[in-house]
Write an enzyme that holds these catalytic residues in place. Structure first.
Site, PDB file in Angstrom:
ATOM      1  N   HIS A   1     -21.363  20.458  42.810  1.00  0.00           N
ATOM      2  CA  HIS A   1     -21.840  20.339  41.432  1.00  0.00           C
ATOM      3  C   HIS A   1     -21.466  18.965  40.884  1.00  0.00           C
ATOM      4  CE1 HIS A   1     -20.933  20.742  37.011  1.00  0.00           C
ATOM      5  NE2 HIS A   1     -22.184  21.120  37.037  1.00  0.00           N
TER       6      HIS A   1
ATOM      7  N   HIS B   1     -23.544  11.703  33.737  1.00  0.00           N
ATOM      8  CA  HIS B   1     -23.463  12.990  33.042  1.00  0.00           C
ATOM      9  C   HIS B   1     -23.896  12.744  31.607  1.00  0.00           C
ATOM     10  CE1 HIS B   1     -21.031  16.937  32.328  1.00  0.00           C
ATOM     11  NE2 HIS B   1     -22.326  17.118  32.334  1.00  0.00           N
TER      12      HIS B   1
END
Length: 919
Positions: free
Chosen positions: A271, A318
């Protein structure tokens, strides 16, 4: 050229994520020297311009570093291939500190004794005494000549430094003489080192010549070995040899069928792969993709965002956090370099695509096509078209291929996904505008951290649909909106995948576990951490593996317990990154409920482990203890066992030698793991080891421990005895009964009272999800013929049962047993106390006397129809008393039979076991 000793001081394992080897963060592998090979002098010396130079076979790269990102590369070039091969062999042989000490010489070529004191700092007096016993200099400032510091001398030093009284105790249990005969050694091997479940014909016992070879190999005294005798020292060395490794070596190699459809496998998944630390302000690095791939990871995540002018290069970061940005192109290059170094099986790239620019999406697609080349799968295979009801290819058919997971839509302008909830979207929604710069503040001037969003899924819900260029490279892994299990079953598209945040996945497991298993038989699901895990911590992956979720994505930068469990599991099957799910999780004709208390056609296991001692557990003189647990299905034993703290502060060779710990009933050994953790008295972590139960070999073993980052430690180990055998209910494991039994089966003394009660309930309760099948009629010999007939209301024919199954909707898993825990995200529900069947079963012993006189009812068992004649006599039947009534509870290899309310005398006792091998 030779390899400088200074570079080889930290002993490297076989690979960066090695298993049994020793080391601390070292990678030893072949690499092409891309940077240096352009230098004219280097090219001339190594003949790099000639096609037959074979320069790759002459290069060696040793990579070292404290973690997977901050690495140092040491490139070595040899003029001959044999030099490099010798270096490789030397690196692989660094499993002993002897080699390290022998290389740490001073300018005179001698070995300083102070290095030995530094290596074993826990007890200097014991080190001094052990050096004297090995006839080596013991002064702190003394030196040892290399010809004196032999391997035999170092072994003698270790023997005196770490005496093993527990091994002498084992030796004396088989021989009261100074040596053990070959016959007694054979008895020891057959009783202690052989798996009791092995078939004698398929796995014959060791031959006498093989046993003699073991004695010759490990007995240090030649006069003993010549006479077929082995001493305590020889037994000690044997128990430290490769023949007694705790892990079945063939399980480490590629041993599973790789021709099943991809949804039939667990896939090692990452992830937010680009992050090296936290989720909010961590550093992004392409190196994480290399290291994840080298560790065998097969599914990587790329969070793609639109690049800024003038270059407008797509970036990976992100979104809406302070994490750094890296170029999409750099990541693709890193993946191309390392994709198939460790495993040749397919790599899945999970794109979280926020790039709403046609031009930049075309750049992304072009980079994938040009950099990956033929490795990129751009079209479906001819045998596996994208049609409903058609399964997708197997890992072996996709060997060496890279698959793209990206939303695939119309070829018009893609619109951002609307705000939805985590219950229905492929990736949960977020509230920020998708066209906003991912690293700019929100309009109100604050930084919108994912932790403050309405859901816990992060920014994935803002993902845009692909334009034509990106859509053209998406085929077998198409993310789609999850609506319901019923909707997915009707569409029957195996190439459609849905993603679930961990909290949503836990809720689905608690409420609809059986349906989740059925969904994962047909198509894939991906689980990812909730957005509030800003420290990049991980969730427990075991509950999701229990329902067959293929891509259980974890944060690889955090080596916590979930990641340790993940790394330990995927060490097996050749570190391919693919593990074949158990048969009950693949076959369409079987239903599997992870909350059940038994599984058809699966033999439960009993694991017994005795912790004898530890070796070199700490560099300090401290008290230590060991914690043992089994991780598996919710119905597996949950108790954590702990040894007492060692009696004295001694980390060199603490001895516990306590009573064995028993994990009585492990329902599905293929999905369970044994975990051992060593702590100091103050709670400090010293080492751990996680091993799948079905890969454990019975016998005495030295288990090498791992660090928190799952790296093999050089010397710390535990000496244990482990026995894995088929589970037998306590009623049948004991001696033949002499009286009728009216009390529930007692649990072993190690189990607490609460677990004993739970075991009674689970044994008395009928299976929750049992498909209706034909009945088994058990007549009693002393009852009238009409009394032995099956009661019509109690049985249903197989045709009627099949019809009801077709008409009825898909059943929910264990509605009564899970009623109280439907919203429990721990997914560990226990049977409800008001369970009707459990209550009735608990009342049976009290009413046994009254029911004994009543006519015997026929018993319906959920297996194939069989007829047992009333007067059948089987010599293999279990002995019973000649008077009184007996309640029978028997678990066979294929099914569990509860013959309740039975009044069977010695003459009418029957043995059903022989009838069920066909199952």
């Amino acid at each position: 050229v030779g390899v400088p000793y200074s570079f080889l001081l930290p002993p490297p394992p076989r690979s960066f994520w090695g298993n049994e080897s020793c080391g601390r963060g070292i990678l030893c592998t072949f690499h092409s020297f891309f940077c240096l090979s352009q230098h004219p002098k280097v090219r001339n010396v190594f003949n790099l311009d000639f096609p037959d130079s074979n320069h790759l076979a002459k290069t060696l790269t040793i990579v070292s570093g404290p973690d997977t990102v901050n690495l140092t590369y040491h490139n070595f070039f040899a003029s001959k291939e044999k030099v490099t091969q010798l270096c490789i062999y030397t690196c692989a042989a660094f499993n002993r500190r002897y080699v390290r000490l022998s290389l740490q010489t001073n300018k005179d070529g001698k070995i300083p004794v102070k290095h030995i004191y530094k290596m074993f700092p826990a007890d200097k007096k014991r080190v001094e005494s052990a050096l004297a016993s090995a006839h080596l200099p013991k002064g702190k400032y003394d030196t040892i000549k290399p010809d004196v510091f032999t391997e035999a001398a170092f072994k003698t030093f270790l023997t005196n430094l770490c005496p093993r009284p527990e091994i002498y105790e084992i030796f004396t249990s088989y021989s009261n003489k100074p040596t053990m005969t070959k016959e007694n050694f054979t008895k020891f091997l057959n009783e202690k080192q052989r798996d009791s479940r092995l078939n004698e014909e398929l796995f014959p016992r060791l031959r006498q010549d093989q046993i003699k070879a073991l004695i010759d190999k490990y007995e240090p005294c030649s006069s003993n070995s010549n006479r077929g005798l082995i001493s305590p020292e020889g037994l000690w060395f044997f128990l430290m040899g490769p023949e007694t490794t705790v892990v079945m070596q063939d399980r480490l190699a590629k041993c599973q069928d790789m021709t099943q459809p991809v949804p039939h496998y667990l896939i090692k998944s990452s992830h937010n792969t680009y992050l090296t630390a936290g989720q909010f302000s961590g550093v992004s690095s392409p190196e994480m993709y290399r290291q994840c791939l080298l560790s065998g990871c097969r599914c990587l995540e790329l969070d793609c965002w639109k690049g800024k002018p003038p270059d407008e290069e797509p970036i990976i970061t992100h979104g809406f956090t302070m994490t750094t940005e890296i170029l999409f192109k750099d990541v693709i290059e890193a993946i191309a370099e390392s994709a198939f170094k460790t495993s040749q099986y397919p790599v899945i790239l999970s794109f979280e695509n926020h790039v709403d620019s046609v031009k930049q999406q075309e750049k992304m697609a072009n980079y994938c096509k040009t950099i990956f080349g033929d490795a990129l799968l751009t079209e479906p295979l001819e045998k596996y078209p994208l049609k409903p009801g058609q399964q997708i290819p197997s890992p072996s058919e996709l060997l060496g291929k890279i698959l793209i997971k990206n939303k695939k839509g119309s070829h018009g302008k893609p619109a951002p996904a609307k705000k939805t909830t985590t219950a229905t979207t492929d990736q949960p929604a977020a509230t920020a505008a998708p066209t906003q710069d991912p690293n700019t503040p929100s309009p109100d001037g604050t930084s919108p951290a994912p932790a403050t969003q309405e859901n816990q899924g992060g920014t994935a819900g803002q993902e845009v649909t692909a334009y034509e260029a990106m859509s053209s490279i998406v085929n077998y892994i198409q993310p789609n909106k999850f609506i319901s299990f019923d909707n997915a079953r009707k569409k029957n598209k195996s190439y459609v995948i849905s993603s679930f945040v961990e909290t949503k996945g836990e809720a689905m497991i608690a409420k609809t576990a059986v349906e989740f298993v059925e969904y994962n038989k047909r198509q894939m699901s991906r689980i990812y951490p909730k957005g509030t895990r800003m420290d990049s911590s991980n969730y427990n992956p075991q509950p999701f593996w229990n329902v067959g979720c293929q891509m259980v994505a974890l944060n690889y930068q955090t080596m916590d317990f979930p990641m340790q469990l993940n790394m330990a599991l995927f060490e097996f099957n050749g570190r391919t990154g693919y593990l074949l799910k158990h048969d009950v999780m693949r076959r369409g004709d079987k239903k599997f409920d992870p909350f059940c208390d038994r599984i058809d056609t699966v033999v439960a296991s009993t694991l017994t482990i005795k912790i004898y001692s530890g070796q070199f557990l700490s560099e300090k003189s401290v008290k230590t203890g060991v914690e043992v647990e089994v991780i598996g299905l919710p119905g597996d034993p949950k108790k954590k066992y702990r040894t007492k703290w060692s009696t004295t502060p001694n980390a060199i060779n603490p001895v516990w030698n306590e009573e064995p710990f028993v994990f009585e009933k492990i329902l599905l050994p293929e999905m369970a793991s044994l975990r051992l953790v060593v702590h100091e008295e103050n709670g400090k972590f010293l080492g751990h080891r996680i091993i799948p139960v079905d890969a454990i070999q019975s016998g005495f073993h030295h288990i090498c421990l791992r660090s928190e980052s799952n790296m093999p430690l050089t010397l710390p180990a535990l000496f244990v005895y482990i026995e894995v055998k088929d589970y037998i209910p306590a009623a049948f494991a004991a001696a033949p009964p002499t009286e009728a039994t009216e009390q529930p089966t007692e649990t072993p003394p190690e189990a607490p009272a609460e677990e004993a009660k739970e075991e009674e309930k689970s044994d008395a309760t009928q299976p929750i999800e049992e498909p209706p099948q034909a009945p088994v009629t058990v007549p009693a010999e002393d009852v009238a013929p009409e009394a032995s007939e099956t009661v019509p209301e109690a049985t249903v024919s197989s045709e009627e049962a099949a019809a009801e199954t077709d008409e009825a909707p898909e059943p929910e898993a264990a509605p009564e047993a899970k009623e109280e825990s439907g919203g429990d995200t721990d997914a560990n529900p226990e049977p409800a106390p008001d369970n009707k069947e459990a209550t009735e079963a608990a009342e049976e012993p009290a009413a046994a006397a009254e029911e004994a006189a009543a006519p015997e009812e026929a018993v319906t068992c959920p297996v194939n129809t069989l007829t047992v004649p009333a007067g059948s006599d089987d010599s293999s039947q279990p002995p019973t008393s000649s008077e009184g009534n007996t309640e029978v509870l028997h678990v066979l290899h294929s099914s569990q039979f509860t013959v309740g309310k039975s009044s069977l005398t010695k003459e009418t006792q029957i043995n059903l076991e022989v009838f069920f091998f066909t199952e």
